[in-house]
Structure formats: structure tokens, C-alpha cells
Design an enzyme around this catalytic site. Structure first.
Site: not given
Ligand SMILES: Nc1ncnc2c1ncn2[C@@H]1O[C@H](COP(=O)(O)OP(=O)(O)OP(=O)(O)O)[C@@H](O)[C@H]1O
Ligand SMILES: [Mn+2]
Ligand SMILES: [Mn+2]
Length: 653
Positions: A37, A149
Site C-alpha cells: 500500500a 482517523d
Molecule cells: N499490519 C498490516 N497488515 C496488512 N496490511 C497492512 C498492515 N498495515 C497496513 N496495511 C495496509 O497498508 C495500508 C496503509 O496503512 P496505514 O493506514 O497504517 O498507512 P498510512 O500511510 O498512514 O495510510 P493513510 O494514507 O491512510 O494515512 C492499510 O490500509 C492496509 O491496507
Molecule cells: Mn491509513
Molecule cells: Mn494515516
């Protein structure tokens, strides 16, 4: 996971420390495999740590503020230990690589599960997820932390589909939250056109009115986001994607609706997503809890201590209800004599579907070579298909419609079959037919043309059902003598650029060609003169009764059907067949039971789809919802098949 901890296990700045979680994982202990992601602020990788699969969140660090944020997230995560919260297993908290290592959650995030996999949880599953999530938030709030969030994309699901709250990028101790300062908004994304817009909309739909007004974010703002999330879980609908016409636009995601307009509507007009409806089986107590939780006044929203108690009691009640139904079934099965009181439950307990499915042994897929693709012409137009369906019992208490989607029959990528059966006098005939028709078609596809196969399959299904019903009647007392269930049926076969539709009854299929609807079937009802004359020629009886023409003593409105053995042969199962050749002008077909067509015209259907996110499942649901809202009193089943590729931008995200 027991990982070695190198003392002193404290970050360079001295703000993050832990007794259990190693803060400086040595590089040889892990290896990143591939990104899963990409967020605005980080990239998440699948990785291996000490032989075990983990997820690694690697923030994009461009300013010193970003490094502050990393420390804050790590610091918070080190203090958390709850099974409803994504588990941190380690970190690498020094230059050049800042990383957070989490347990890996196999089923991805809830947003993807709902809208990409189109998972629709049972009420019990939805309640369990809501209850777990509420407990995680109760725990956070008891530590004085607000998450800020909460949304489906930040809820990760493990293999058992248990939720784990993730993404503490915006979390903060309550005592430190002053105003939702512009700082948070800045960090959400550099305003780079499309991305910024998408991200903002994706996030703002979960934000409480006070947050949108840039006032203070309290734990009650998490309660609001929780409510929007749980409602999304129950409805399967992305918030605000099926707004009514009065509010300008149908979908936020198509961007007809600007951020400002949506914000204004949420803040000042009290706009909320369409609430989960009771017809779908959502308990009334749950629906009113959601409404309380998204109240515009934070003080009126319950706290998570109360929400947890309420959800546990709703869940207990739901489990109790399931057990009772099961016990009833079992007590029924164990009692031999079937008396009148049990009769109804018996009708429902015979699995007419399995009887249909097992009626004839299906050909093993490998043998069932279809001849339908043989007449090959290299230059024909080939449509690119995507399909989806939605079925609702509407205002009725029972569901008598059945349907099936059989794309790629016998593994042929160019042969697809879709069908709807609308039962009457019980669901037995519809259920049996939905089980039996595919088998007959599969048998016939190697010996005759698609239209002959459809014709034969309808007749064979009707005969098989009536034979089956007869043999049930012979088993003493099993089925009442004067019970004559039936169903209308419509089936469409798409073979490369040909579509063939067989219809018996009043389900209908339309084709949208150059933006206009064309019927691919004709309704067989007694109000149609030709059909009335056909019934009379076949020795049947047609009478004007109450409000319309009806057939026989059973006063049936339809003139063709499967089953209805008291009205055979006049009410025939012979389908009427229509076919057409598809070209690039053809956009989609819509198949539906009369519950839709009674209240939504063909032109309305085309207009509604024009204003809906171009995703077949969502279009089907939108049409069915519209029919219920327009007062349809019947069961409603809708299948939408797109015949040309729809750009992903127009789909969900
Ligand atoms: N422990 C995990 N196991 C499986 N998939 C995960 C895990 N952690 C994160 N992901 C995947 O990665 C994505 C993004 O994680 P996270 O929300 O922590 O990151 P972010 O960069 O803060 O995202 P955002 O753009 O929402 O702020 C999650 O929606 C999920 O699909
Ligand atoms: Mn997120
Ligand atoms: Mn985030």
C-alpha cells in the site's frame, strides 16, 4: 514473537522506549519483499522478520516534522497492548531507515474487503466487528488517547476477519489536542490535484461536524467516525454515494459534489449517509445506536463505555435469536410426523435448491466442451464484461426471488449465463430452478444452439420440478396436496458478441444501446391480449378479478411459469426467446424481477445508472433501493452486466 532486545531499548531522542518491543531491529533480521500500500505519508511493505510474515510501514520523510511524527507514532504504539489494535512487533528508529514492523493481517483493510471484494457480512459478523472495534476504542480512550482517523481503510482484518485498529499517524493524547490545527490538514497531503482531492474526500466523509468546522477533536469525534464506519459495514455503501437527487449530486466520488458543498451539508444541514435499513435485518437497537453516535452535538453521543455495553447486549440478543431458529429447525428434523403447525417450516426446510442441483448429474467441466464458440469468426466485436447483482426482500416478509450469475460457463471465457427466478406461492420453484437450470444448460451446450438449449432447459426444469413435487407429495404428509408453487424465469446467455434472452413470465431484461433502453423480453401477463388468447386456446380460464385479468382459480397474473402444476398446460413453461448482436454501441444490460419494473421505468433505469458509480454491484443495489423507496411492495432482484470496460476512476476510487 520473541525478538532479542538490545539495551538500551530507547530511541535517540529518549521519547520512545519499551520492555517488549525492540526499537532497533538489526537489518539482517528482516527483509522487505514488496509494497502492499502507498499512502500519502508512508509506504507499507510485506516483509519477513525472523522467518515470519510482517507488514512494514515506512514513512516518507521529507521534513523534520515528519521525523517528529514518526517518533510520536512509535511512542504511542509502544504503550499500546490490546487485541483490537494492530500489534507493533518492532521498529527501526534511526537513520537512514525509519520503519515500524507490525503483525501481518491477512485479510487486508475493511474498505477493500467491502468495496473491492464486495464482501457482505452477516448481521452477526458486522456486530462482532463493531463490538471488537468499540472495545479497542474504549481501551484507547481509557488511556487518554484519541485516534482521530477511524475509518474502514484503517481497520485491518485478520484471517478470521477480526478487526484490528491501525494507523496511529494522527493519534494524540487528549490533553495535547488543542485545536484541530491546520497542521493536520497540511500533513494529509501536498495539494497535488487529483490525489489531494481523492484523499480529502476519502477522509472527510468520516469526520465529525465539529472537526470539519476545525473546532476541537474529542473522543466523541471518534464516536462519530465509528458510527459512519459501522453503518458502511452494514450497508456496504461508501458514505454519500447514493444520495438523493434533491442534494444536487448522486455521488461524492464522481466529484460532482465539491468538498465544500459536502462539508457544508454535513455541518449545517445535518446530512448523514443513508442509514442501514431494518429490512436488511439490522436490529432496530443497532440502527438507533448509530444515529445517536453520529448526533451533531458531541455531548449527545454516547461514550465507548456505554457503546460497548449496548453492542454486547445487541450481539447476545442476535446470537440468542440464531440459536432459537436453529433449535426450531432441529426439533423439526427430529420429529417424524409432520403436522399442520409444522407445515410452513417444512416447506422452508426442504432444500429445493439441492434437489434442483442434484437432479441430474452435471457433466464434469472438462468433458462439457461447448460447441457454441465453434462458428468462429475472427473479426467479430467482443464485449468486455463485468457483472454484479443485488437482491432484496423489500417490504415483504419472505424472499421468494432467486438468481444466479454463471460467468465463464465450463471455463469458457466467452460464455456467460445470468438468470432470475421470481417465486410465487412459496419459494420452492424458484429455489429448485436456480439449482437445476445451470445443469441442464451445461448438458445441452454440446448438442444444440444457445437458444435451443435455453428453450429445452426451461421445459426440462419445469418437468423436473413438478416430478420432484409429486414424489414429495407421495411421501405421506410431506407436502400438502393443494400446494402448487411456481416461479417466473428469465435467463440470458452471452456468447461472444451474441446475447440470447429466454423469458417465461414477468421478469424483464433491457439493453442500453447508445444511451437508450431496448427491451430484450416481453412480459407474459394476463393483461396482454395475445397471452390471454393463448391461455384460452390451451384450455385455461382467464377472468377479470379485482383489478386485472387473472388466470385460473389461483388468480395468477402471469401466464407463463415453471411449476404451477394446477395451471398446466395453459400456464406454460415455454420461454419466448429474443436475441441480438452486440456492438460497441451497447453499454449494459439490466435484468430484474417485476418488483423493480413495477415502479421504475426503463428510461428511469437508464437515468439512474447514468448517475451512479459505474460498478455493476453498486448499480444493482442503487436500482433496488430506488424501487423500495418508490414503494415497491414486492421482492426485488437486479442483475447489471456492463458490456464495455468502465474506467476504474469511474468505479469506486
Ligand atoms: N499490519 C498490516 N497488515 C496488512 N496490511 C497492512 C498492515 N498495515 C497496513 N496495511 C495496509 O497498508 C495500508 C496503509 O496503512 P496505514 O493506514 O497504517 O498507512 P498510512 O500511510 O498512514 O495510510 P493513510 O494514507 O491512510 O494515512 C492499510 O490500509 C492496509 O491496507
Ligand atoms: Mn491509513
Ligand atoms: Mn494515516
Amino acid at each position: 514473537m520473541d525478538l532479542e532486545i538490545v539495551e538500551p531499548n530507547i530511541c535517540i531522542r529518549g521519547c520512545c522506549s519499551s520492555k517488549k518491543i525492540p526499537i532497533y531491529l538489526p537489518p539482517p533480521s528482516y527483509s522487505l519483499s514488496h509494497p502492499i500500500a502507498r499512502g500519502a505519508e508512508s509506504v507499507v511493505y510485506e516483509a519477513i522478520l525472523d522467518g515470519k510474515k510482517v507488514a512494514v510501514k515506512k514513512p516518507i520523510l521529507s521534513t523534520s516534522e515528519d521525523i517528529d511524527k514518526f517518533h510520536k507514532e512509535l511512542q504511542l504504539l509502544c504503550t499500546l497492548d490490546h487485541q483490537g489494535i494492530a500489534k507493533l512487533v518492532g521498529a527501526h528508529a534511526k537513520p537512514p531507515n525509519y520503519m515500524l514492523f507490525f503483525e501481518f493481517y491477512e485479510s487486508g483493510n475493511l474498505a477493500g474487503k467491502l468495496h473491492v471484494d464486495e464482501w457482505s457480512p452477516s448481521i452477526r459478523q458486522a456486530l462482532e466487528i463493531a463490538a471488537h472495534l468499540a472495545k479497542a476504542l474504549q481501551y484507547l480512550h481509557s488511556l487518554g488517547i484519541v485516534h482521530r482517523d477511524v475509518k474502514p481503510a484503517n481497520i485491518l482484518l485478520d484471517r478470521q476477519l477480526q478487526p484490528h485498529l491501525a494507523d496511529f499517524g494522527l493519534a494524540e493524547y487528549k490533553k495535547n489536542v488543542k485545536l484541530v490545527s491546520t497542521e493536520n490538514w497540511k500533513s494529509i497531503g501536498k495539494p497535488t490535484g487529483g490525489f489531494h482531492k481523492r484523499n480529502m474526500v476519502g477522509t472527510l466523509i468520516y469526520m465529525a461536524p465539529e472537526v470539519l468546522r476545525k473546532e476541537i477533536h474529542t473522543e466523541k469525534s471518534d464516536v462519530y467516525s465509528f458510527a459512519i464506519t459501522v453503518n458502511e459495514l452494514l450497508t456496504g455503501v461508501v458514505p454519500y454515494t447514493d444520495l438523493r437527487a434533491e442534494i444536487q449530486a448522486h455521488t461524492v466520488l464522481e466529484m460532482n459534489y465539491t468538498e465544500q458543498q459536502l462539508t457544508a451539508a454535513i455541518v449545517s444541514e445535518g446530512l448523514r449517509p443513508v442509514l442501514a435499513d431494518l429490512q436488511s435485518g439490522a436490529p432496530a437497537s443497532l440502527v438507533s445506536l448509530i444515529e445517536e453516535c453520529w448526533d451533531k452535538d458531541p455531548q449527545n453521543r454516547p461514550c465507548f463505555d456505554d457503546i460497548v455495553v449496548e453492542l454486547d447486549s445487541i450481539l447476545e440478543h442476535e446470537i440468542g435469536r440464531n440459536c432459537m431458529e436453529k433449535a426450531l429447525e432441529e426439533s423439526f428434523i427430529s420429529s417424524n410426523g409432520v403436522d399442520a403447525a409444522n407445515f410452513l417450516s417444512y416447506q422452508e426446510n426442504v432444500s429445493w435448491f439441492s434437489l434442483g442441483k442434484d437432479f441430474l448429474k452435471r457433466v464434469p467441466t472438462a468433458l462439457a466442451a461447448s460447441t457454441w464458440l465453434d462458428s468462429s469468426d475472427d473479426h467479430v466485436y467482443s464485449p468486455v464484461l463485468s457483472w454484479g447483482s443485488f437482491a432484496s426482500c423489500g417490504r415483504r416478509e419472505t424472499m421468494e426471488d432467486r438468481h444466479f450469475l454463471m460467468p465463464q460457463l465450463c471455463d469458457e471465457k466467452d460464455i456467460h449465463i445470468f438468470a432470475i427466478f421470481d417465486g410465487h406461492r412459496g419459494s420452492a420453484a424458484a429455489e429448485f430452478s436456480s439449482g437445476a437450470l445451470p445443469g441442464f444448460l451445461q448438458n445441452l451446450c454440446s448438442v444444440c444452439s444457445p437458444s435451443d438449449a435455453l428453450f429445452e432447459a426451461f421445459i426440462k426444469t419445469d418437468v423436473a420440478f413438478r416430478t420432484q413435487l409429486d414424489s414429495c407429495r407421495k411421501r405421506k404428509g410431506a407436502v400438502q396436496k393443494d400446494w402448487h408453487p411456481g416461479c417466473t424465469a428469465i435467463a440470458a446467455i452471452i456468447v461472444r458478441n451474441k446475447i440470447i434472452v429466454a423469458n417465461a413470465g414477468d421478469c424483464r431484461t433491457i439493453l442500453c444501446r447508445s444511451g437508450k433502453p431496448y427491451a430484450l423480453s416481453r412480459d407474459h401477463v394476463a393483461s396482454c391480449l395475445e397471452e390471454r388468447e393463448r391461455i384460452i386456446r390451451a384450455g385455461g380460464l382467464v377472468k377479470w378479478q379485482v383489478d386485472t385479468w387473472r388466470v385460473g382459480d389461483a388468480a395468477l397474473q402471469v401466464t407463463r411459469s415453471i411449476g404451477d402444476d394446477d395451471l398446466k398446460p395453459a400456464v406454460t413453461a415455454e420461454p419466448e426467446i429474443n436475441s441480438t448482436t452486440l456492438s460497441a454501441k451497447d453499454e449494459y444490460i439490466v435484468m430484474a424481477s417485476d418488483g423493480l419494473w413495477d415502479v421504475v421505468s426503463e428510461t428511469d433505469v437508464v437515468n439512474i445508472i447514468r448517475d451512479t458509480v459505474k460498478e455493476p454491484g453498486m448499480c444493482s443495489k442503487r436500482l433496488a433501493t430506488e424501487a423500495v423507496e418508490r414503494g415497491s411492495k414486492d421482492n426485488i432482484t437486479v442483475i447489471v452486466v456492463f458490456l464495455c470496460p468502465v474506467s476504474t476512476a469511474e468505479r469506486i476510487y
